[in-house]
Design a protein around this motif. Structure first.
Motif, short mmCIF file in Angstrom:
data_model
loop_
_atom_site.label_atom_id
_atom_site.label_comp_id
_atom_site.label_asym_id
_atom_site.label_seq_id
_atom_site.Cartn_x
_atom_site.Cartn_y
_atom_site.Cartn_z
N GLY A 5 -16.83 17.21 84.00
CA GLY A 5 -18.28 17.33 83.90
C GLY A 5 -19.04 16.18 84.53
O GLY A 5 -20.23 16.00 84.28
N LYS A 6 -18.37 15.41 85.38
CA LYS A 6 -19.01 14.24 86.01
C LYS A 6 -20.16 14.67 86.92
O LYS A 6 -21.28 14.20 86.80
N SER A 7 -19.85 15.59 87.84
CA SER A 7 -20.89 16.04 88.76
C SER A 7 -22.00 16.76 88.00
O SER A 7 -23.18 16.63 88.35
N THR A 8 -21.61 17.50 86.97
CA THR A 8 -22.62 18.22 86.19
C THR A 8 -23.57 17.23 85.52
O THR A 8 -24.79 17.46 85.49
N LEU A 9 -23.02 16.12 85.02
CA LEU A 9 -23.88 15.09 84.41
C LEU A 9 -24.86 14.56 85.46
O LEU A 9 -26.07 14.46 85.20
N THR A 39 -16.09 8.07 90.55
CA THR A 39 -14.96 7.84 91.45
C THR A 39 -13.68 8.39 90.82
O THR A 39 -13.59 8.53 89.60
N HIS A 40 -12.71 8.69 91.66
CA HIS A 40 -11.42 9.12 91.14
C HIS A 40 -10.41 7.99 91.18
O HIS A 40 -9.27 8.15 90.76
N SER A 41 -10.86 6.84 91.69
CA SER A 41 -9.93 5.73 91.80
C SER A 41 -10.17 4.75 90.66
O SER A 41 -11.26 4.19 90.49
N1 ATP Z 1 -23.19 25.72 89.23
C1 ATP Z 1 -22.06 26.00 88.53
N2 ATP Z 1 -21.81 27.26 88.12
C2 ATP Z 1 -20.70 27.55 87.40
N3 ATP Z 1 -19.78 26.65 87.05
C3 ATP Z 1 -19.97 25.37 87.43
C4 ATP Z 1 -21.13 24.98 88.19
N4 ATP Z 1 -21.06 23.66 88.43
C5 ATP Z 1 -19.92 23.24 87.84
N5 ATP Z 1 -19.26 24.25 87.23
C6 ATP Z 1 -18.01 24.15 86.48
O1 ATP Z 1 -18.15 23.13 85.53
C7 ATP Z 1 -16.96 22.40 85.38
C8 ATP Z 1 -17.23 20.95 85.56
O2 ATP Z 1 -17.58 20.73 86.90
P1 ATP Z 1 -17.98 19.32 87.48
O3 ATP Z 1 -18.29 19.54 88.91
O4 ATP Z 1 -19.00 18.69 86.63
O5 ATP Z 1 -16.61 18.51 87.33
P2 ATP Z 1 -16.27 17.08 87.84
O6 ATP Z 1 -16.00 16.24 86.66
O7 ATP Z 1 -17.29 16.59 88.78
O8 ATP Z 1 -14.90 17.37 88.58
P3 ATP Z 1 -14.35 16.85 89.99
O9 ATP Z 1 -13.63 15.59 89.70
O10 ATP Z 1 -13.42 17.91 90.41
O11 ATP Z 1 -15.50 16.68 90.91
C9 ATP Z 1 -15.98 22.97 86.38
O12 ATP Z 1 -15.10 23.83 85.70
C10 ATP Z 1 -16.85 23.75 87.34
O13 ATP Z 1 -16.17 24.88 87.82
#
Ligand code: ATP
Ligand code: MG
Lengths: 300, 264
Positions: free
Chosen positions: B44-48, B206-208
């Motif tokens: 959920g990093k990008s989502t945050l 970051t992933h590192s």
């Molecule tokens: N717009 C969206 N619609 C539906 N599902 C989404 C959307 N954005 C993210 N997700 C889902 O939410 C979950 C978390 O995604 P997110 O991109 O926040 O992960 P992350 O921590 O950034 O991962 P990564 O390290 O792979 O970038 C994933 O399962 C992704 O498929």
């Protein structure tokens, strides 16, 4: 081809250059596939013809036609950005709605404008032979103004924001650009230009007809595609120039095809010729590339 | 200061692909703090980050930037407060526009845009000076199309764009992930420099583990839409990558066990 036929082709080509500039804004700059043109072109014609036939001056008639076109474009954009209707579908909805609206505005399937004052009347005066040169000249002046105006706009802060909206909406929003507002304004501008084309068209053709909009979008797109194929460029002022030239070339090619008796084509073959021309323009880059490879191979 | 309060976000609710991504995410970042964020794929990093920037709207919870409640503001309305660099070099710039046009867009981030010329002479000079600081020779290519540049060059410009105007928080989402190691190191160093020089408040995903500890002054780990680890100060300075890694694995194991208990 006779001079009269050539001037006629030039005249219609210039009018469709306006349409093509409008199509350039929706399809290329905003990345919004918009078919509203088939409704907004006759809308501009209907508004202008009705006003002129009702005794209004032709200049304000053109202004009102543009306003009506802007409203049509705005509506299409609104259906898309506010109600989330697919772009193509939103424009088709507005296009078919406009067919009824245009009939309502005109009150009849056609409005003749024979003998009415047009934007060309002042310069033509009493000598009707001058129409053949005055009309294309006035139209050319309008196109030059429209082209330069658009170039200036797209070099401005707001114009750049509109280009970013079409090219990368997420990035545009991250820069504080309201992409919704940009799409609304851009689509209004696009269809205002197309409606102005319609308003001028009825004034050169001596009247408005409810079916005059059929195929407008194809012609506009044809001009854009021919333009960008023949003069590929990333510079905006070159792109607008190419679009205008594309519209002119398109009409001249059509006139040539229709006037060449030995081919035996008639007016009803227009759509077939259009399809062939656009198809040819679309594969031209491929042919060019192949040709380059071939000649490159020979040079070695 | 940025404060996220109990954010919840479920994607595609009520469908078979329903995905509860943010599960009560809370995080406060003080002004001037540089926070690195780690967590497994899908944590959920990008989502945050998207919630902070306004790209997505949380289902519930509040978001504050300074004292302002921005929860219901759209991305473009927050742009004055939030600067960001995307993971994909293509995402943060317009490839069809020139370098100077891209910079001009960023130069007006969050400002009203009128009919004035987008790229004036004075700005061109300024852009040239700023580009020169990157030492990539881009200062002579102002009118080149963005699409002609390499990923690293584009990311460097994205960083520059994000720092042209002041912001309350800078969001960096794996912004070096698409770059080769050498270019990534360069862009990271540039990041440090820009954050330091402009005294920015920043959040870097970051992933590192190495990067997470080497950069910034606080590290948080996300797992299943929550903050599961938050280290700063002396504890963090003492920390080795191995420690972080074992914690990373431990949290994952624990949370999975928790779920197993719940399901069982
Ligand atoms: N717009 C969206 N619609 C539906 N599902 C989404 C959307 N954005 C993210 N997700 C889902 O939410 C979950 C978390 O995604 P997110 O991109 O926040 O992960 P992350 O921590 O950034 O991962 P990564 O390290 O792979 O970038 C994933 O399962 C992704 O498929
Ligand atoms: Mg991510």
């Amino acid at each position: 081809m006779s001079v009269i036929a050539l001037m006629g082709a030039l005249e219609i080509g210039l009018i469709f250059a306006l349409v093509a500039l409008g199509v350039l804004i929706s399809f290329r700059i905003l990345n919004f596939p918009d078919l509203t043109a088939d409704g907004s072109f006759p809308l501009g014609g209907a508004v202008a013809a009705t006003l002129i036939a009702g005794g209004h001056d032709p200049y304000s008639a053109c202004a009102f036609a543009m306003l009506a076109g802007a409203a049509a474009g705005w509506t299409t954009a609104w259906l898309n950005v506010r109600l989330n209707i697919l772009q193509l579908l939103a424009s088709i909805l507005v296009m078919i709605a406009l067919y009824s609206i245009n009939l309502r505005i005109m009150g009849a399937p056609n409005i003749p404008l024979i003998g009415e004052a047009t934007v060309f009347s002042a310069l033509i005066g009493d000598d009707f032979d001058r129409a053949m040169t005055v009309q294309p000249a006035v139209l050319a002046a309008i196109i030059v103004l429209a082209k330069l105006g658009l170039d200036a706009f797209f070099a401005s802060q707001a114009g750049l924001a509109m280009r970013a909206t079409g090219a990368n909406p997420r990035m545009a929003r991250a820069q504080g650009i309201s992409t919704d507002r940009m799409v609304l304004c851009g689509m209004a501008l696009s269809n205002a230009l197309i409606a102005l084309g319609g308003a001028l068209y009825v004034q050169t053709q001596g009247g408005a007809d409810i079916s005059m909009g059929i195929g407008t979008i194809v012609v506009g797109l044809a001009a854009v595609i021919i333009g960008e194929t023949l003069i590929p460029s990333r510079k905006l002022w070159v792109i607008t120039l190419a679009t205008v030239l594309g519209a002119l070339l398109y009409r001249i090619l059509i006139a040539l095809a229709l006037n060449a008796d030995f081919i035996g084509l008639a007016a009803q073959d227009l759509n077939l010729i259009t399809a062939l021309l656009v198809g040819f323009a679309l594969v031209l880059p491929l042919i060019k590339a192949k040709f380059k490879r071939l000649s490159g191979g020979l040079a070695k | 200061m940025m404060r996220a309060d109990n954010l919840q976000k479920t994607f595609n609710p009520g469908t078979p692909v329903e995905n509860h991504v943010l599960r009560g995410m809370s995080l406060t970042i003080e002004t001037g703090q540089f926070v690195t964020v780690i967590g497994s794929n899908g944590a959920g990093k990008s989502t945050l980050l998207n919630a902070i920037s306004g790209d997505i709207q949380p289902d519930s919870g509040r978001l504050f930037i300074d004292q302002q409640d921005v929860t219901r503001m759209g991305a473009w309305q927050r742009a004055k407060l939030v600067a960001r660099v995307f993971q994909d070099p293509m995402a943060g710039t317009c490839e069809g526009l020139s370098i100077e046009e891209n910079l001009a867009l960023a130069w007006q981030r969050g400002e009203k845009r009128g009919l004035g010329l987008a790229v004036k002479k004075a700005q061109r000079e300024l852009f040239r000076d700023k580009l020169a600081t990157l030492k990539l020779g881009l200062e002579n290519r102002l009118s080149d199309r963005m699409g002609l540049l390499s990923g690293g060059q584009r990311q460097a410009i994205s960083l520059l764009m994000a720092s042209l105007r002041p912001s309350r928080i800078l969001l960096l989402d794996e912004h070096t992930a698409a770059l080769d190691p050498k270019t990534a190191a360069f862009v990271l160093e540039l990041t440090d420099q820009i954050v330091r020089d402009n005294k920015l408040t920043a959040l870097m995903v970051t992933h590192s583990m190495r990067q997470a500890l080497d950069h910034g002054d606080r590290t948080v780990m996300l797992h299943q839409g929550q903050v599961v680890l938050d280290v700063s100060g002396e504890t963090r300075r003492q920390m080795q990558v191995a420690d972080l890694l074992s914690m990373f694995e431990k949290t994952r194991g624990e949370v999975i066990d928790d779920d197993a208990l719940l399901l069982g």
